[in-house]
Motif scaffolding. Sequence first.
Motif, PDB file in Angstrom:
ATOM      1  N   ARG A 158       0.691  -1.244  -0.115  1.00 25.45           N
ATOM      2  CA  ARG A 158      -0.007   0.035   0.093  1.00 25.45           C
ATOM      3  C   ARG A 158       0.855   1.179  -0.010  1.00 25.45           C
ATOM      4  O   ARG A 158       0.612   2.077  -0.865  1.00 25.45           O
ATOM      5  CB  ARG A 158      -1.038  -0.030   1.278  1.00 25.45           C
ATOM      6  N   ARG A 159       1.993   1.398   0.742  1.00 28.43           N
ATOM      7  CA  ARG A 159       2.681   2.594   1.109  1.00 28.43           C
ATOM      8  C   ARG A 159       3.598   2.575  -0.240  1.00 28.43           C
ATOM      9  O   ARG A 159       3.699   3.645  -0.628  1.00 28.43           O
ATOM     10  CB  ARG A 159       3.579   2.628   2.263  1.00 28.43           C
ATOM     11  N   GLN A 160       3.994   1.499  -0.740  1.00 27.15           N
ATOM     12  CA  GLN A 160       4.849   1.533  -1.927  1.00 27.15           C
ATOM     13  C   GLN A 160       4.084   2.057  -3.078  1.00 27.15           C
ATOM     14  O   GLN A 160       4.592   2.903  -4.085  1.00 27.15           O
ATOM     15  CB  GLN A 160       5.094   0.279  -2.116  1.00 27.15           C
ATOM     16  N   LYS A 161       2.988   1.733  -3.372  1.00 30.93           N
ATOM     17  CA  LYS A 161       2.198   2.045  -4.470  1.00 30.93           C
ATOM     18  C   LYS A 161       1.864   3.798  -4.437  1.00 30.93           C
ATOM     19  O   LYS A 161       1.987   4.302  -5.207  1.00 30.93           O
ATOM     20  CB  LYS A 161       0.637   1.451  -4.331  1.00 30.93           C
ATOM     21  N   LEU A 162       1.669   4.313  -2.989  1.00 27.88           N
ATOM     22  CA  LEU A 162       1.407   5.620  -2.796  1.00 27.88           C
ATOM     23  C   LEU A 162       2.850   6.473  -3.257  1.00 27.88           C
ATOM     24  O   LEU A 162       2.880   7.599  -3.663  1.00 27.88           O
ATOM     25  CB  LEU A 162       0.837   6.059  -1.576  1.00 27.88           C
ATOM     26  N   ALA A 163       3.843   5.828  -2.780  1.00 27.96           N
ATOM     27  CA  ALA A 163       5.064   6.420  -3.097  1.00 27.96           C
ATOM     28  C   ALA A 163       5.360   6.371  -4.581  1.00 27.96           C
ATOM     29  O   ALA A 163       6.056   7.442  -5.264  1.00 27.96           O
ATOM     30  CB  ALA A 163       6.404   5.595  -2.228  1.00 27.96           C
ATOM     31  N   ASP A 164       4.750   5.392  -5.416  1.00 30.50           N
ATOM     32  CA  ASP A 164       5.145   5.547  -6.691  1.00 30.50           C
ATOM     33  C   ASP A 164       4.493   6.679  -7.220  1.00 30.50           C
ATOM     34  O   ASP A 164       5.221   7.110  -8.413  1.00 30.50           O
ATOM     35  CB  ASP A 164       4.491   4.133  -7.356  1.00 30.50           C
ATOM     36  N   PHE A 165       3.355   7.133  -7.159  1.00 30.35           N
ATOM     37  CA  PHE A 165       2.880   8.273  -7.521  1.00 30.35           C
ATOM     38  C   PHE A 165       3.777   9.553  -7.665  1.00 30.35           C
ATOM     39  O   PHE A 165       4.196  10.168  -8.450  1.00 30.35           O
ATOM     40  CB  PHE A 165       1.790   8.840  -6.730  1.00 30.35           C
ATOM     41  N   THR A 166       4.615   9.659  -6.314  1.00 35.98           N
ATOM     42  CA  THR A 166       5.370  10.820  -6.271  1.00 35.98           C
ATOM     43  C   THR A 166       6.640  10.680  -7.111  1.00 35.98           C
ATOM     44  O   THR A 166       7.507  11.515  -7.861  1.00 35.98           O
ATOM     45  CB  THR A 166       5.875  10.953  -4.781  1.00 35.98           C
ATOM     46  N   CYS A 167       7.353   9.248  -6.874  1.00 40.27           N
ATOM     47  CA  CYS A 167       8.219   8.958  -7.617  1.00 40.27           C
ATOM     48  C   CYS A 167       8.293   8.991  -9.085  1.00 40.27           C
ATOM     49  O   CYS A 167       9.350   9.627  -9.913  1.00 40.27           O
ATOM     50  CB  CYS A 167       9.119   7.576  -7.227  1.00 40.27           C
ATOM     51  N   THR A 168       7.198   8.480  -9.736  1.00 39.93           N
ATOM     52  CA  THR A 168       6.896   8.569 -11.132  1.00 39.93           C
ATOM     53  C   THR A 168       6.819  10.163 -11.702  1.00 39.93           C
ATOM     54  O   THR A 168       7.190  10.578 -12.457  1.00 39.93           O
ATOM     55  CB  THR A 168       5.661   8.118 -11.488  1.00 39.93           C
ATOM     56  N   ALA A 169       6.059  11.018 -10.527  1.00 41.65           N
ATOM     57  CA  ALA A 169       5.743  12.536 -10.832  1.00 41.65           C
ATOM     58  C   ALA A 169       7.370  13.022 -10.941  1.00 41.65           C
ATOM     59  O   ALA A 169       7.647  13.929 -11.629  1.00 41.65           O
ATOM     60  CB  ALA A 169       5.083  12.966  -9.796  1.00 41.65           C
ATOM     61  N   LEU A 170       8.148  12.707  -9.989  1.00 41.15           N
ATOM     62  CA  LEU A 170       9.753  13.119  -9.830  1.00 41.15           C
ATOM     63  C   LEU A 170      10.177  12.781 -11.143  1.00 41.15           C
ATOM     64  O   LEU A 170      11.152  13.637 -11.848  1.00 41.15           O
ATOM     65  CB  LEU A 170      10.382  12.856  -8.781  1.00 41.15           C
ATOM     66  N   GLN A 171      10.183  11.579 -11.716  1.00 38.78           N
ATOM     67  CA  GLN A 171      10.848  11.241 -12.803  1.00 38.78           C
ATOM     68  C   GLN A 171      10.313  12.143 -14.051  1.00 38.78           C
ATOM     69  O   GLN A 171      11.267  12.511 -15.087  1.00 38.78           O
ATOM     70  CB  GLN A 171      10.764   9.577 -13.223  1.00 38.78           C
ATOM     71  N   LEU A 172       9.025  12.156 -14.051  1.00 30.69           N
ATOM     72  CA  LEU A 172       8.425  13.150 -15.603  1.00 30.69           C
ATOM     73  C   LEU A 172       9.029  14.484 -15.352  1.00 30.69           C
ATOM     74  O   LEU A 172       9.163  15.025 -16.328  1.00 30.69           O
ATOM     75  CB  LEU A 172       6.861  13.068 -15.481  1.00 30.69           C
ATOM     76  N   THR A 173       9.060  15.090 -14.173  1.00 30.54           N
ATOM     77  CA  THR A 173       9.439  16.481 -13.987  1.00 30.54           C
ATOM     78  C   THR A 173      10.874  16.383 -14.322  1.00 30.54           C
ATOM     79  O   THR A 173      11.030  17.511 -15.017  1.00 30.54           O
ATOM     80  CB  THR A 173       9.312  16.721 -12.429  1.00 30.54           C
ATOM     81  N   ASN A 174      11.640  15.561 -14.014  1.00 30.56           N
ATOM     82  CA  ASN A 174      13.137  15.687 -14.606  1.00 30.56           C
ATOM     83  C   ASN A 174      12.954  15.345 -16.164  1.00 30.56           C
ATOM     84  O   ASN A 174      13.750  16.433 -16.974  1.00 30.56           O
ATOM     85  CB  ASN A 174      13.741  14.565 -14.203  1.00 30.56           C
ATOM     86  N   PHE A 175      12.149  14.717 -16.728  1.00 31.04           N
ATOM     87  CA  PHE A 175      12.144  14.542 -18.296  1.00 31.04           C
ATOM     88  C   PHE A 175      11.895  15.966 -18.836  1.00 31.04           C
ATOM     89  O   PHE A 175      12.191  16.488 -19.887  1.00 31.04           O
ATOM     90  CB  PHE A 175      10.983  13.678 -18.670  1.00 31.04           C
ATOM     91  N   TRP A 176      10.509  16.618 -18.325  1.00 32.17           N
ATOM     92  CA  TRP A 176      10.031  17.752 -18.951  1.00 32.17           C
ATOM     93  C   TRP A 176      11.180  18.860 -18.671  1.00 32.17           C
ATOM     94  O   TRP A 176      11.384  19.861 -19.541  1.00 32.17           O
ATOM     95  CB  TRP A 176       8.744  18.256 -18.318  1.00 32.17           C
ATOM     96  N   GLN A 177      11.871  18.919 -17.674  1.00 33.08           N
ATOM     97  CA  GLN A 177      12.833  20.112 -17.577  1.00 33.08           C
ATOM     98  C   GLN A 177      14.287  19.780 -18.474  1.00 33.08           C
ATOM     99  O   GLN A 177      14.873  20.519 -18.665  1.00 33.08           O
ATOM    100  CB  GLN A 177      13.280  20.268 -16.176  1.00 33.08           C
TER     101      GLN A 177
END
Length: 293
Positions: A158-177
């Motif tokens: 459960r906690r891992q899935k919620l962490a995935d949202f933030t981690c994927t968002a961080l990776q996408l943010t890095n891609f966009w910058q």
Amino acid sequence: MNPAPESTASPDRRYAARLFTRRLALSHYENFTVVSLSLPRKLRQDFFNVYAFCRHADDLADETGDRDKSLSLLDLLRREVQATYAGRPTHPILVALADTIERFSIPPDPFLKLIDAFEQDQRVGRYETFGEVVHYCTRSADPVGHLVLYLGGYGDARRQKLADFTCTALQLTNFWQDVAPDLAERDRIYIPQEDLRRFGVTEADLRAGRFTPAFAELMRFEVDRAEDLFRRGVALLPLVDQRLRTDIALYGAGGRAILDRIRAIGYNVLARRPTLGKFAKLALLSKMLLPRL
């Protein structure tokens, strides 16, 4: 493969290895503070050890300048991980990491997934759909969140899935910058091909650095996607101990601040890379720490 038995490295070698990972972690610029002042002192070395592994793997993938050499070095790193779980670490980073693995019963999967992702970067430079990009993030970013949770004593899905949202968002943010340097320096485009077509942006436009209304709308769309994932990841915060909550919140706040920088420059990431300066990072850290004080 079970968590590693106690390392056979000598105390002097383990001490030197810990110094090595600490120096490596503190010497690299990042958008987000690797270890903030809020993190308990007893966890800081473990964070340094995990970060050093991630940084080292990333450097093997992107700093050699030779695809075949990178793949060879990443395969060697995979064998180093396997040796570590057999109680025979050799590289200083793995010598230090072995203690962390043992203390927190960390399985090998997060480390091996990260290596897989870096190998994929050597072979894949374009992604047709957003789903393919997100699937890449399940190996390039999400394992880092799982490692942070293990350091906090959490290994549940459960906690891992919620962490995935933030981690994927961080990776996408890095891609966009990093749209411009990823293409110019690494011949990679993480913006989905289907989105490029939808908004009428071509690879030639990206290579030429042509900032158009169509590109601005494309980036607005991608930035909003990342923002939505950050919002969903906030649900993790009440489920973790205060000792980790501030740092996890800081990672998310740092990523969202980068998205705000992208918006502030009108989405023209082709002209310059939006980053956070020292004062901006200090302001974020202060905002997170003040409620605790």
